[in-house]
Design an enzyme around this catalytic site. Structure first.
Site, short mmCIF file in Angstrom:
data_model
loop_
_atom_site.label_atom_id
_atom_site.label_comp_id
_atom_site.label_asym_id
_atom_site.label_seq_id
_atom_site.Cartn_x
_atom_site.Cartn_y
_atom_site.Cartn_z
N ASP A 164 1.57 -1.40 -3.63
CA ASP A 164 0.88 -2.69 -3.83
C ASP A 164 -0.52 -2.36 -4.37
O ASP A 164 -1.36 -1.79 -3.66
CB ASP A 164 0.81 -3.45 -2.50
N TYR A 193 -0.43 -5.84 3.90
CA TYR A 193 -0.78 -7.26 3.81
C TYR A 193 0.05 -8.01 4.85
O TYR A 193 1.26 -7.79 4.95
CB TYR A 193 -0.47 -7.75 2.39
N ARG A 208 14.03 -20.85 -16.50
CA ARG A 208 14.07 -20.03 -15.27
C ARG A 208 14.40 -18.57 -15.61
O ARG A 208 13.87 -17.65 -15.00
CB ARG A 208 15.08 -20.61 -14.27
N LYS A 221 -5.07 -12.73 -7.19
CA LYS A 221 -6.37 -12.15 -6.88
C LYS A 221 -7.11 -11.77 -8.16
O LYS A 221 -7.45 -12.66 -8.92
CB LYS A 221 -6.17 -10.96 -5.92
C1 LIG Z 1 -2.66 -11.82 -1.38
C2 LIG Z 1 -1.87 -10.57 -1.30
C3 LIG Z 1 -0.48 -10.59 -1.32
C4 LIG Z 1 0.32 -11.89 -1.36
O1 LIG Z 1 0.01 -12.66 -2.46
P1 LIG Z 1 0.55 -14.16 -2.62
O2 LIG Z 1 0.45 -14.41 -4.09
O3 LIG Z 1 -0.36 -15.03 -1.80
O4 LIG Z 1 1.95 -14.21 -2.11
C5 LIG Z 1 0.20 -9.38 -1.27
N1 LIG Z 1 -0.47 -8.20 -1.20
C6 LIG Z 1 -1.81 -8.15 -1.17
C7 LIG Z 1 -2.49 -6.83 -1.06
C8 LIG Z 1 -2.55 -9.33 -1.20
O5 LIG Z 1 -3.89 -9.27 -1.13
#
Ligand SMILES: *Cc1c(COP(=O)(O)O)cnc(C)c1O
Length: 375
Positions: A174, A102, A50, A199
């Site tokens: 982000d 998001y 962890r 992504k």
């Molecule tokens: C998908 C996404 C998130 C969240 O991602 P998770 O791994 O599903 O928690 C945050 N910011 C953006 C821009 C995203 O496209």
């Protein structure tokens, strides 16, 4: 590593030939615990999975190198990474965040962290005056996300960064949609970069993950690191291995996604069955000049507004054959999503909007598919 070019970083950062076996491809280390020396020390750096483990350490080193940061902390999802950043603040602090963040980020701020006395003002980050006006004496965090979902609005990262810097606030970008291939927020003034590695970094729709990359290993990052270990929202060794494997081809994939998206957007632009096409790479996009300045290309995401209502938009999505109807993005296959129905009641997303994640299929097949679905 001496070479800083992103293709080389993507292949090599954090990986080395295993001295014990000569294995070129890294192993997956499922071990939860690690041997100590007789004096109780652990000179190889690992104690308990962890806190840290070899696959996570390799991924974190790679993520830091990709963004040009000093360190990175990997999480089980981007939402867990976002929560860790917010937990590093104090009750009573004020946050300035984008209106079109998001939806999971907005929900965390509105539903969870508001109860812990983090107060958030949501603004249109493409309007620097609005962002400046939202700053209070207790503002400790300014959050941006660009290009933003689902209208792919572009925020001037350096301009908002200057506002955050003057306010003495932590500045987070982000960078999920653009990826480090197209955009370098740390060079434009961000203190931290957030990623949904789910992504483009993972890139194959087979692993959930998130990360925080820091410009400097400062007190805020140390707190995030402590929350990572003590909160325990960490990715498994296999998850880390998958993300690291995905990153190997990231620069080539992101350029292909961007080339395909530009081809598709150019085809769709001005289509008689469409009311609007939202893509930062189109010269008609309201912030096309900002996008050209801060991005190397315009990414693989675009949205269209169909002439008609929600039912008409759903009908178009239903006729698509190459695109799959599903949420998320950044994988090899193209996806289409009726965003308003995913976001649910209270959404600002236009009801006739379809979001397209442009994959790595041949662009002409994507164009032919859209052509027949819109006919
Ligand atoms: C998908 C996404 C998130 C969240 O991602 P998770 O791994 O599903 O928690 C945050 N910011 C953006 C821009 C995203 O496209």
């Amino acid at each position: 590593m001496n070479e800083r070019r992103i293709e080389t970083v993507a292949v090599h950062a954090g990986t080395r030939v295993d001295p014990g076996t000569g294995a070129v491809t890294p192993a997956i280390h499922p071990s939860t615990t690690f041997e100590r020396d007789a004096d109780g020390s652990y000179p190889r750096g690992f104690l308990y999975a962890r806190n840290s483990n070899p696959n996570r350490a390799a991924l974190e080193e790679c993520l830091a190198a990709l963004e040009g940061g000093e360190d990175a902390a990997a999480f089980a999802s981007a939402s867990a990474a976002t929560a860790a950043i917010l937990l590093a603040l104090e009750p009573g602090n004020h946050v300035v965040a984008p209106m079109d963040a998001y939806h999971g980020t907005s929900r965390l701020l509105r539903e969870t962290f508001a109860r812990w006395k983090l107060d958030t003002t949501f603004v249109d980050m493409t309007d620097a005056a609005a962002a400046r006006a939202a700053i209070r004496t207790n503002t400790r965090l300014v959050w941006v996300e660009t290009p933003s979902n689902p209208l792919w609005k572009v925020t001037d990262i350096a301009a908002i960064g200057e506002i955050a810097r003057r306010a003495g606030a932590l500045y987070v970008c982000d960078n999920t949609t653009a990826t480090p291939v197209l955009q370098a927020p740390l060079e434009l003034g961000a203190d931290l970069v957030l990623h949904a590695t789910t992504k483009y970094l993972g890139g194959h729709g087979d692993v959930l993950g998130g990360a925080v990359v820091t410009r400097t290993r400062d007190a805020v990052f140390e707190r995030i690191r402590a929350i990572q270990a003590s909160g325990g929202a960490v990715p498994s060794p296999f998850d880390c291995w998958l993300v690291r494997r995905g990153i190997r081809t990231l620069p080539y994939r992101v350029r292909a996604h961007s080339d395909n998206a530009l081809r598709v957007a150019t085809f769709l632009h001005g289509h008689p069955r469409l009311e609007a096409v939202h893509y930062p790479g189109l010269p008609t996009h309201p912030a096309h000049d900002v996008a050209r300045r801060q991005m190397a290309a315009f990414g693989g995401m675009l949205s269209v507004q169909v002439r008609g209502d929600a039912a008409r938009a759903m009908e178009v999505a239903a006729k698509l054959r190459v695109f799959t109807r599903a949420t998320s993005f950044g994988g090899t296959e193209s996806l289409v999503e009726h965003r308003a129905s995913i976001e649910g009641p209270g959404t600002r997303t236009p009801e006739n909007l379809l979001r397209l994640s442009i994959g790595l299929e041949h662009p002409d097949d994507l164009i032919d598919d859209l052509d027949q679905a819109l006919a």
